[in-house]
Enzyme design. Structure first.
Site, PDB file in Angstrom:
ATOM      1  N   HIS A 100       0.849  -1.196   0.000  1.00 24.35           N
ATOM      2  CA  HIS A 100       0.000   0.000   0.000  1.00 24.35           C
ATOM      3  C   HIS A 100       0.877   1.234   0.000  1.00 24.35           C
ATOM      4  O   HIS A 100       1.979   1.232   0.528  1.00 24.35           O
ATOM      5  CB  HIS A 100      -0.954   0.023   1.198  1.00 24.35           C
ATOM      6  CG  HIS A 100      -0.281  -0.187   2.512  1.00 24.35           C
ATOM      7  ND1 HIS A 100       0.090  -1.427   2.965  1.00 24.35           N
ATOM      8  CD2 HIS A 100       0.104   0.688   3.464  1.00 24.35           C
ATOM      9  CE1 HIS A 100       0.667  -1.304   4.143  1.00 24.35           C
ATOM     10  NE2 HIS A 100       0.704  -0.025   4.460  1.00 24.35           N
ATOM     11  N   HIS A 102       0.887   5.155   1.171  1.00 24.78           N
ATOM     12  CA  HIS A 102       0.237   6.198   1.968  1.00 24.78           C
ATOM     13  C   HIS A 102       0.301   7.517   1.211  1.00 24.78           C
ATOM     14  O   HIS A 102       1.351   7.871   0.660  1.00 24.78           O
ATOM     15  CB  HIS A 102       0.994   6.429   3.288  1.00 24.78           C
ATOM     16  CG  HIS A 102       0.959   5.291   4.242  1.00 24.78           C
ATOM     17  ND1 HIS A 102       0.099   5.230   5.309  1.00 24.78           N
ATOM     18  CD2 HIS A 102       1.706   4.159   4.319  1.00 24.78           C
ATOM     19  CE1 HIS A 102       0.313   4.129   6.008  1.00 24.78           C
ATOM     20  NE2 HIS A 102       1.291   3.454   5.419  1.00 24.78           N
TER      21      HIS A 102
HETATM   22  P1  AMP Z   1       1.746   0.418   7.377  1.00 23.44           P
HETATM   23  O1  AMP Z   1       2.238   0.722   8.773  1.00 23.44           O
HETATM   24  O2  AMP Z   1       2.530   1.116   6.304  1.00 23.44           O
HETATM   25  O3  AMP Z   1       1.621  -1.075   7.142  1.00 23.44           O
HETATM   26  O4  AMP Z   1       0.316   1.062   7.296  1.00 23.44           O
HETATM   27  C1  AMP Z   1      -0.850   0.412   7.612  1.00 23.44           C
HETATM   28  C2  AMP Z   1      -1.897   1.486   7.710  1.00 23.44           C
HETATM   29  O5  AMP Z   1      -3.164   0.889   7.549  1.00 23.44           O
HETATM   30  C3  AMP Z   1      -1.923   2.252   9.037  1.00 23.44           C
HETATM   31  O6  AMP Z   1      -1.780   3.637   8.781  1.00 23.44           O
HETATM   32  C4  AMP Z   1      -3.292   1.900   9.620  1.00 23.44           C
HETATM   33  O7  AMP Z   1      -3.876   2.995  10.280  1.00 23.44           O
HETATM   34  C5  AMP Z   1      -4.070   1.532   8.390  1.00 23.44           C
HETATM   35  N1  AMP Z   1      -5.154   0.563   8.574  1.00 23.44           N
HETATM   36  C6  AMP Z   1      -5.090  -0.634   9.202  1.00 23.44           C
HETATM   37  N2  AMP Z   1      -6.273  -1.273   9.122  1.00 23.44           N
HETATM   38  C7  AMP Z   1      -7.096  -0.458   8.424  1.00 23.44           C
HETATM   39  C8  AMP Z   1      -8.458  -0.553   7.997  1.00 23.44           C
HETATM   40  N3  AMP Z   1      -9.203  -1.606   8.294  1.00 23.44           N
HETATM   41  N4  AMP Z   1      -8.975   0.475   7.285  1.00 23.44           N
HETATM   42  C9  AMP Z   1      -8.221   1.566   6.993  1.00 23.44           C
HETATM   43  N5  AMP Z   1      -6.937   1.709   7.352  1.00 23.44           N
HETATM   44  C10 AMP Z   1      -6.380   0.718   8.066  1.00 23.44           C
END
Ligand code: AMP
Ligand code: ZN
Length: 138
Positions: A100, A102
């Site tokens: 993903h 950001h």
């Molecule tokens: P990372 O630390 O780069 O793996 O980012 C994961 C991101 O996903 C974090 O910013 C979380 O807040 C976000 N996240 C986790 N679960 C969900 C969800 N169900 N819906 C939206 N965002 C999520």
């Protein structure tokens, strides 16, 4: 699609999400724990663990989509800039093991984030790094 992957389920619409955009290959959602107003995540619908696994054709669509979203979101939310952040591996802060990107809106006079303390590039280390990486790329 992986049964044990929450982003697979979100990207493919099995779990509802705050969706800003969707096409054949991607869904763009609002992050549940936003770093700033409008913090969004670009999710491919196919499962790839991280950037190193990402298919080249899918990868080629990520930056154009980030640009398209950035232009629209900037107009809609009136932010002043944005950071693209993409974590690969636990050590880099990746918590969801589905690629993903950001998109973190930045507002003038907003909080400081996405920072590091600059070190100094050591000459010996520089030579060593260049040699080792070039070898792996051969
Ligand atoms: P990372 O630390 O780069 O793996 O980012 C994961 C991101 O996903 C974090 O910013 C979380 O807040 C976000 N996240 C986790 N679960 C969900 C969800 N169900 N819906 C939206 N965002 C999520
Ligand atoms: Zn997945």
């Amino acid at each position: 699609m992986r049964d044990d992957c929450i982003f697979c389920k979100i990207a493919n619409g099995e779990i509802p999400s705050a969706t800003l955009y969707e096409d054949e290959d991607f869904r763009v959602i609002l992050d549940l724990g936003p770093a700033s107003k409008g913090h969004a995540l670009i999710l491919p619908k196919e499962h790839y663990k991280d950037l190193c696994e990402l298919d080249d054709a899918v990868a080629a669509k990520v930056l154009p989509l980030a640009g398209k979203m950035g232009r629209a979101m900037k107009k809609a939310l009136h932010f002043d800039g944005f950071n693209l952040v993409q974590n690969n591996g636990e050590a880099a802060g990746q918590t969801v093991m589905h690629f993903h990107m950001h998109m973190i809106p930045r507002y003038a006079n907003g909080p400081q984030m996405v920072l590091w303390n600059p070190g100094k590039l050591d000459d010996t280390e520089k030579t060593e790094i260049i040699e080792k990486v070039k070898k792996e790329l051969e």
